[in-house]
Design an enzyme around this catalytic site. Structure first.
Site: not given
Ligand SMILES: CC(=O)CC(=O)SCCNC(=O)CCNC(=O)[C@H](O)C(C)(C)COP(=O)(O)OP(=O)(O)OC[C@H]1O[C@@H](n2cnc3c(N)ncnc32)[C@H](O)[C@@H]1OP(=O)(O)O
Ligand SMILES: NC(=O)C1=CN([C@@H]2O[C@H](COP(=O)(O)OP(=O)(O)OC[C@H]3O[C@@H](n4cnc5c(N)ncnc54)[C@H](OP(=O)(O)O)[C@@H]3O)[C@@H](O)[C@H]2O)C=CC1
Length: 290
Positions: A117, A138, A150, A188
């Site tokens: 991330s 990403h 990304e 991010n």
């Molecule tokens: C941290 C990082 O590095 C980067 C990041 O990822 S930051 C996070 C980016 N993501 C966001 O910002 C997500 C924001 N949230 C959303 O867009 C929506 O709330 C959401 C798409 C997650 C869920 O949508 P919702 O309308 O609230 O709920 P819900 O009706 O249950 O789901 C919508 C659809 O997504 C699907 N869905 C939800 N979660 C899912 C998952 N984990 N896997 C597969 N499909 C999923 C559902 O099946 C549903 O599809 P249908 O309606 O066609 O059946």
């Molecule tokens: N969460 C988010 O919304 C997003 C996350 N990311 C990035 O994706 C990556 C994973 O995040 P996320 O899936 O949320 O994290 P989770 O905590 O859901 O999953 C990480 C997984 O990796 C496992 N793990 C840790 N070390 C190792 C290893 N050495 N070899 C194999 N598996 C390992 C963990 O096991 P254990 O439970 O034992 O630690 C766990 O099952 C991070 O870099 C995060 O920043 C990117 C986009 C969005």
């Protein structure tokens, strides 16, 4: 490209494995313990079954997608893969150790991608003998739903690597956007300070958890409020990203909210641990009181 290994079967790794298998690739999904592999496979099964129930896929298609994914706790099959996508915990040392190991196992031709991330792609690439074949890929959470990938070019990433990863993202049905390698990239750099600021609103007693979320949902049309989204991402991941921004820019505007630090110390990691800004149980999501 035919075979892909996804390392880390958490929320991101399982989603990446699913979209790769949906696009027709043979996928290895690797985690350190079999129970994490099984949990990841279970999540994929669940979402594919939902697609079948909604008439978007047939049972046969679901079976074919699942048949292309092999769960494993062994890293050795990476040697047979054209690409390894890393999606383990957001921790620099853990990722460096993994890429050092993969670099020994894989032939020179294997591409490496990190789903980090925020961590520097250039630094991760530098521990391998293939910085030109190393890139940031990403995905956004939830991977099967979100359109964006990304694509982050490290300083040494070659044009060929970039072009191949861009095509792969498109083959997975995603829209790639090219970004350079600076802390937090674009996604991010913009998103996480907003979530952190929402946490400060709660920390400073400006409003409650649900109120902050409602303001952003109804006022700005965000699909999830910022605290629900932080819980969804994982508070450990949010804290790691804020620390990368803070240390990377040395600018106090990126200091992590003390409440976020404290919650991670307590093991309140959000939805994945059952408790974060909300408590998740049979009653649904109940906001934390402060
Ligand atoms: C941290 C990082 O590095 C980067 C990041 O990822 S930051 C996070 C980016 N993501 C966001 O910002 C997500 C924001 N949230 C959303 O867009 C929506 O709330 C959401 C798409 C997650 C869920 O949508 P919702 O309308 O609230 O709920 P819900 O009706 O249950 O789901 C919508 C659809 O997504 C699907 N869905 C939800 N979660 C899912 C998952 N984990 N896997 C597969 N499909 C999923 C559902 O099946 C549903 O599809 P249908 O309606 O066609 O059946
Ligand atoms: N969460 C988010 O919304 C997003 C996350 N990311 C990035 O994706 C990556 C994973 O995040 P996320 O899936 O949320 O994290 P989770 O905590 O859901 O999953 C990480 C997984 O990796 C496992 N793990 C840790 N070390 C190792 C290893 N050495 N070899 C194999 N598996 C390992 C963990 O096991 P254990 O439970 O034992 O630690 C766990 O099952 C991070 O870099 C995060 O920043 C990117 C986009 C969005």
């Amino acid at each position: 490209m035919q075979r892909i290994m996804v390392v880390g079967a958490g929320q991101m790794g399982s989603g990446i494995a699913q979209v790769a298998a949906q696009a027709g690739y043979q996928v290895y999904l690797r985690d350190i313990e079999d129970r994490f592999v099984q949990r990841g496979l279970g999540v994929i099964e669940k979402f594919l079954s939902r697609d079948v129930a909604k008439g978007r896929r047939t049972e046969e298609e679901k079976a074919a997608i699942l048949g292309r994914i092999t769960g494993t706790v062994d890293l050795a099959p990476a040697a047979q893969c054209d690409l390894v996508i890393e999606a383990i915990v957001e921790n620099l040392e853990a990722k460096l150790a993994l890429f050092r190991e993969l670099d020994q196992i894989c032939p020179e031709t294997t591409l490496f991608a990190s789903n980090t991330s925020s961590l520097p792609i250039t630094q991760l690439a530098a521990v391998t003998r293939r910085p030109d074949r190393f890139i940031g890929m990403h995905f956004m959470n939830p991977v099967p739903v979100m359109q964006l990938v990304e694509v982050i070019r490290g300083i040494a990433t070659s044009d060929e690597t970039y072009a191949r990863i861009r095509s792969l993202a498109e083959a997975m049905g995603k829209t790639p956007v090219e970004v350079n390698d600076f802390p937090g990239f674009v996604s991010n750099r913009v998103l996480m300070p907003m979530l952190n600021e929402a946490m400060f609103c709660v920390y400073e007693g400006i409003a409650g958890v649900e109120e902050v979320d409602t303001v952003m949902k109804l006022g700005m049309n965000h699909p999830m409020g910022p605290l629900t989204l932080a819980d969804f991402i994982g508070l450990d991941t949010c804290l790691s990203i804020m620390n990368v921004l803070y240390e990377g820019f040395k600018d106090p505007k990126y200091r992590p909210c003390p409440l976020l630090v404290q919650m991670v110390q307590a093991g309140y990691l959000g939805r994945k641990s059952g408790r974060g800004f909300y408590i998740y149980d049979e009653n649904g999501a109940t906001p934390m009181k402060r």
